[in-house]
Design a protein around this motif. Structure first.
Motif, PDB file in Angstrom:
ATOM      1  N   GLU A 148       0.809  -1.578   0.151  1.00 29.27           N
ATOM      2  CA  GLU A 148      -0.382   0.239   0.258  1.00 29.27           C
ATOM      3  C   GLU A 148       1.442   1.450  -0.476  1.00 29.27           C
ATOM      4  O   GLU A 148       1.861   1.388   0.444  1.00 29.27           O
ATOM      5  N   PRO A 149       1.111   2.147  -1.375  1.00 32.65           N
ATOM      6  CA  PRO A 149      -0.415   2.015  -2.515  1.00 32.65           C
ATOM      7  C   PRO A 149      -0.026   0.900  -3.247  1.00 32.65           C
ATOM      8  O   PRO A 149       1.769   1.115  -3.140  1.00 32.65           O
ATOM      9  N   GLY A 150      -0.927   0.856  -3.531  1.00 35.51           N
ATOM     10  CA  GLY A 150      -0.752  -0.477  -5.147  1.00 35.51           C
ATOM     11  C   GLY A 150      -1.003  -1.940  -5.194  1.00 35.51           C
ATOM     12  O   GLY A 150      -2.380  -1.471  -4.698  1.00 35.51           O
ATOM     13  N   VAL A 151      -0.787  -2.878  -5.372  1.00 32.49           N
ATOM     14  CA  VAL A 151      -2.071  -3.664  -5.668  1.00 32.49           C
ATOM     15  C   VAL A 151      -1.120  -5.186  -4.710  1.00 32.49           C
ATOM     16  O   VAL A 151       0.190  -5.310  -5.311  1.00 32.49           O
ATOM     17  N   VAL A 152      -2.091  -5.966  -4.277  1.00 31.58           N
ATOM     18  CA  VAL A 152      -1.075  -7.594  -4.325  1.00 31.58           C
ATOM     19  C   VAL A 152      -2.095  -8.581  -5.763  1.00 31.58           C
ATOM     20  O   VAL A 152      -3.381  -8.500  -5.493  1.00 31.58           O
ATOM     21  N   ALA A 153      -1.512  -9.302  -6.530  1.00 36.90           N
ATOM     22  CA  ALA A 153      -1.946  -9.709  -7.487  1.00 36.90           C
ATOM     23  C   ALA A 153      -1.513 -11.422  -6.763  1.00 36.90           C
ATOM     24  O   ALA A 153      -0.642 -11.577  -6.479  1.00 36.90           O
ATOM     25  N   GLY A 154      -3.040 -12.478  -7.477  1.00 38.69           N
ATOM     26  CA  GLY A 154      -2.013 -13.925  -7.396  1.00 38.69           C
ATOM     27  C   GLY A 154      -2.215 -14.628  -8.032  1.00 38.69           C
ATOM     28  O   GLY A 154      -3.087 -14.374  -9.355  1.00 38.69           O
ATOM     29  N   TYR A 155      -2.117 -15.692  -8.085  1.00 35.70           N
ATOM     30  CA  TYR A 155      -2.171 -16.945  -9.323  1.00 35.70           C
ATOM     31  C   TYR A 155      -1.671 -18.033  -8.289  1.00 35.70           C
ATOM     32  O   TYR A 155      -1.367 -18.502  -7.394  1.00 35.70           O
ATOM     33  N   VAL A 156      -2.647 -19.457  -9.113  1.00 38.19           N
ATOM     34  CA  VAL A 156      -3.247 -20.986  -8.932  1.00 38.19           C
ATOM     35  C   VAL A 156      -3.316 -21.813  -9.656  1.00 38.19           C
ATOM     36  O   VAL A 156      -3.522 -21.332 -10.527  1.00 38.19           O
ATOM     37  N   HIS A 157      -1.668 -22.219  -9.180  1.00 37.86           N
ATOM     38  CA  HIS A 157      -1.423 -23.394 -10.595  1.00 37.86           C
ATOM     39  C   HIS A 157      -2.053 -24.592 -10.120  1.00 37.86           C
ATOM     40  O   HIS A 157      -2.093 -24.894  -9.340  1.00 37.86           O
ATOM     41  N   ASN A 158      -2.601 -25.382 -11.346  1.00 37.79           N
ATOM     42  CA  ASN A 158      -3.531 -26.481 -10.886  1.00 37.79           C
ATOM     43  C   ASN A 158      -4.208 -26.185  -9.987  1.00 37.79           C
ATOM     44  O   ASN A 158      -4.920 -26.868  -9.161  1.00 37.79           O
ATOM     45  N   GLN A 159      -4.813 -25.497 -10.523  1.00 40.63           N
ATOM     46  CA  GLN A 159      -6.667 -24.944  -9.657  1.00 40.63           C
ATOM     47  C   GLN A 159      -7.344 -26.337 -10.194  1.00 40.63           C
ATOM     48  O   GLN A 159      -7.442 -26.670 -11.264  1.00 40.63           O
ATOM     49  N   SER A 160      -8.757 -26.356  -8.429  1.00 37.36           N
ATOM     50  CA  SER A 160      -9.490 -26.795  -8.980  1.00 37.36           C
ATOM     51  C   SER A 160     -10.713 -26.907  -8.128  1.00 37.36           C
ATOM     52  O   SER A 160     -11.670 -26.811  -8.791  1.00 37.36           O
ATOM     53  N   ALA A 161     -10.783 -25.147  -7.920  1.00 38.93           N
ATOM     54  CA  ALA A 161     -11.500 -24.460  -7.882  1.00 38.93           C
ATOM     55  C   ALA A 161     -10.659 -22.684  -7.662  1.00 38.93           C
ATOM     56  O   ALA A 161      -9.823 -22.633  -7.974  1.00 38.93           O
ATOM     57  N   GLU A 162     -11.749 -22.089  -7.174  1.00 37.77           N
ATOM     58  CA  GLU A 162     -11.921 -20.817  -7.579  1.00 37.77           C
ATOM     59  C   GLU A 162     -11.033 -19.758  -6.447  1.00 37.77           C
ATOM     60  O   GLU A 162     -11.839 -20.435  -5.397  1.00 37.77           O
ATOM     61  N   GLY A 163      -9.264 -20.374  -6.587  1.00 36.85           N
ATOM     62  CA  GLY A 163      -8.374 -19.156  -5.866  1.00 36.85           C
ATOM     63  C   GLY A 163      -8.369 -20.669  -5.376  1.00 36.85           C
ATOM     64  O   GLY A 163      -6.946 -20.614  -4.024  1.00 36.85           O
ATOM     65  N   GLY A 186       1.405  -8.029 -11.962  1.00 40.80           N
ATOM     66  CA  GLY A 186       1.079  -8.663 -10.553  1.00 40.80           C
ATOM     67  C   GLY A 186       0.779 -10.017 -11.085  1.00 40.80           C
ATOM     68  O   GLY A 186       2.101 -11.399 -10.483  1.00 40.80           O
ATOM     69  N   LYS A 187       0.108  -9.909 -12.257  1.00 38.39           N
ATOM     70  CA  LYS A 187      -0.369 -11.828 -12.432  1.00 38.39           C
ATOM     71  C   LYS A 187       0.420 -12.656 -13.129  1.00 38.39           C
ATOM     72  O   LYS A 187       0.841 -13.407 -13.005  1.00 38.39           O
ATOM     73  N   GLN A 188       0.989 -11.952 -14.188  1.00 37.74           N
ATOM     74  CA  GLN A 188       2.495 -12.167 -14.883  1.00 37.74           C
ATOM     75  C   GLN A 188       3.581 -13.083 -14.221  1.00 37.74           C
ATOM     76  O   GLN A 188       4.377 -13.862 -14.661  1.00 37.74           O
ATOM     77  N   LEU A 189       4.010 -11.246 -12.762  1.00 34.27           N
ATOM     78  CA  LEU A 189       4.938 -11.596 -11.809  1.00 34.27           C
ATOM     79  C   LEU A 189       4.434 -13.091 -11.272  1.00 34.27           C
ATOM     80  O   LEU A 189       5.520 -14.055 -10.919  1.00 34.27           O
ATOM     81  N   ALA A 190       3.598 -12.553 -10.346  1.00 27.74           N
ATOM     82  CA  ALA A 190       3.273 -14.278 -10.054  1.00 27.74           C
ATOM     83  C   ALA A 190       3.105 -16.048 -10.842  1.00 27.74           C
ATOM     84  O   ALA A 190       3.255 -16.627  -9.894  1.00 27.74           O
ATOM     85  N   MET A 191       2.430 -15.839 -11.844  1.00 25.38           N
ATOM     86  CA  MET A 191       2.680 -16.612 -12.549  1.00 25.38           C
ATOM     87  C   MET A 191       4.649 -17.643 -12.906  1.00 25.38           C
ATOM     88  O   MET A 191       5.031 -18.544 -12.911  1.00 25.38           O
ATOM     89  N   HIS A 192       5.443 -15.822 -12.992  1.00 31.62           N
ATOM     90  CA  HIS A 192       6.737 -16.722 -12.980  1.00 31.62           C
ATOM     91  C   HIS A 192       6.762 -17.086 -11.475  1.00 31.62           C
ATOM     92  O   HIS A 192       7.720 -17.960 -12.015  1.00 31.62           O
ATOM     93  N   VAL A 193       6.668 -16.571 -10.707  1.00 30.37           N
ATOM     94  CA  VAL A 193       7.568 -16.911  -9.231  1.00 30.37           C
ATOM     95  C   VAL A 193       7.108 -18.544  -9.500  1.00 30.37           C
ATOM     96  O   VAL A 193       7.517 -19.434  -8.799  1.00 30.37           O
ATOM     97  N   ALA A 194       6.118 -19.114  -9.957  1.00 35.00           N
ATOM     98  CA  ALA A 194       4.850 -20.103  -9.640  1.00 35.00           C
ATOM     99  C   ALA A 194       6.102 -21.247 -10.612  1.00 35.00           C
ATOM    100  O   ALA A 194       6.520 -22.310  -9.903  1.00 35.00           O
TER     101      ALA A 194
END
Length: 307
Positions: A148-163, A186-194
């Motif tokens: 803050e200020p800013g955003v937290v973005a997320g990514y789930v790998h092998n998703q079985s249900a929302e989130g 942020g979503k792209q960076l989260a995918m990178h981290v995964a």
């Protein structure tokens, strides 16, 4: 001298991929210490000790929830994947993740939080589920990330249900720029981290004991070449740079384009969103990492029962 059991040899083989006799010798040299044996194998060039050491067979789900500049990730374990696909279990993990988003990031306070619509705490609700479903479960860990200020973005790998899935990642971007564009980055960076599984945000974030251990392994590898100590010191520093590039998020190559360092991606993003962008942190939970699942020997159990 420590007893070198077949089970210990198998565990080391699973971690490193080295041969059975090499594993047995390494355990003997390390007096039965698994991590010491891993280092011995690496020094002899007999194991890459790639991130196989984190592989486990534990089941359950990782859940993430994000809202603006806050994000939470939790891991709830079960004995079988069958239970992880159960709607009641999935509903529990989702609810607990939302509670974590509103909490302080501490596991114990999350366990004592009021579980919605039951009059029970999260811990009590989990006990109730164990009694109902008939399988052991555990709320293993939770973490909160704030930017803050800013955003937290997320990514789930092998998703079985929302989130919900097998790997959950959060990335925090601090900026006063365009929130929608920040979230997309942020979503792209989260995918990178995964995918890349960095150990640390930057060089300053690397654990000192881990760095000392890496330096020792690299030094012993270099000495095997027979070079002079002053040459070895330079070789170690050169290899440490490679270690940082492989394991520090800001120095890694962005998996999305395969050529740009993450630090440069952030510099370019500042122009795109209209304000400086700082990567404040990340969280990566992989289901079951660090948990050892017991392997039963059915034949031995039958023999023992007969005796």
């Amino acid at each position: 001298m420590a007893e070198i059991t077949a089970a210990l040899v198998k565990e080391l083989r699973d971690k490193t991929g080295a041969g059975m006799m090499d594993c047995k010798k390494a355990l003997g040299e390390a007096e039965g210490d698994i991590e010491g044996a891993v280092d011995w194998l690496r020094k002899k060039g007999l194991a890459a000790a790639a991130k196989k050491a984190g592989r486990t067979a534990a089941e359950g789900l990782v859940g993430i929830a994000v809202e603006g500049g806050r994000g939470a990730v939790v891991e709830v374990n079960s004995e079988t994947d069958f239970v992880a696909r159960n709607e009641q279990f999935q509903g529990f993990v989702s609810a607990v993740t939302r509670l974590a988003l509103a909490g302080d990031g501490e596991l114990e306070s999350l366990k004592q939080a009021a579980y919605p619509g039951t009059g029970r705490t999260v811990a009590e609700e989990l006990t109730q589920m164990i009694a109902t479903i008939g399988e052991n479960m555990a709320l293993r860990r939770a973490s909160l990330l704030v930017a803050e200020p800013g955003v937290v973005a997320g990514y789930v790998h092998n998703q079985s249900a929302e989130g919900l899935g097998k790997i959950g990642v959060l990335v925090g971007l601090k900026s006063e720029g365009d929130a929608e564009k920040l979230a997309a980055l942020g979503k792209q960076l989260a995918m990178h981290v995964a995918a890349a599984n960095p150990l640390a945000l930057d060089r300053d974030d690397v654990d000192a004991s881990q760095l000392d251990r890496e330096r020792e392994v690299l030094a012993d590898q270099a000495r095997a070449s027979g070079k002079a100590e002053e040459i070895i010191a330079k070789m170690v520093e050169g290899r440490l740079r490679k270690f940082y590039e492989d394991n520090c998020l800001v120095e890694q190559v962005f998996v999305i384009d395969g050529e740009t360092k993450i630090a440069k991606v952030l510099e370019a993003a500042a122009k795109e969103v209209g304000a400086p962008v700082t990567l404040t942190g990340f969280r990566r939970f992989q289901l079951g990492e660090g948990i050892e699942k017991e392997e039963s020997d059915f034949a031995a159990e039958v023999a023992a029962a007969r005796g």
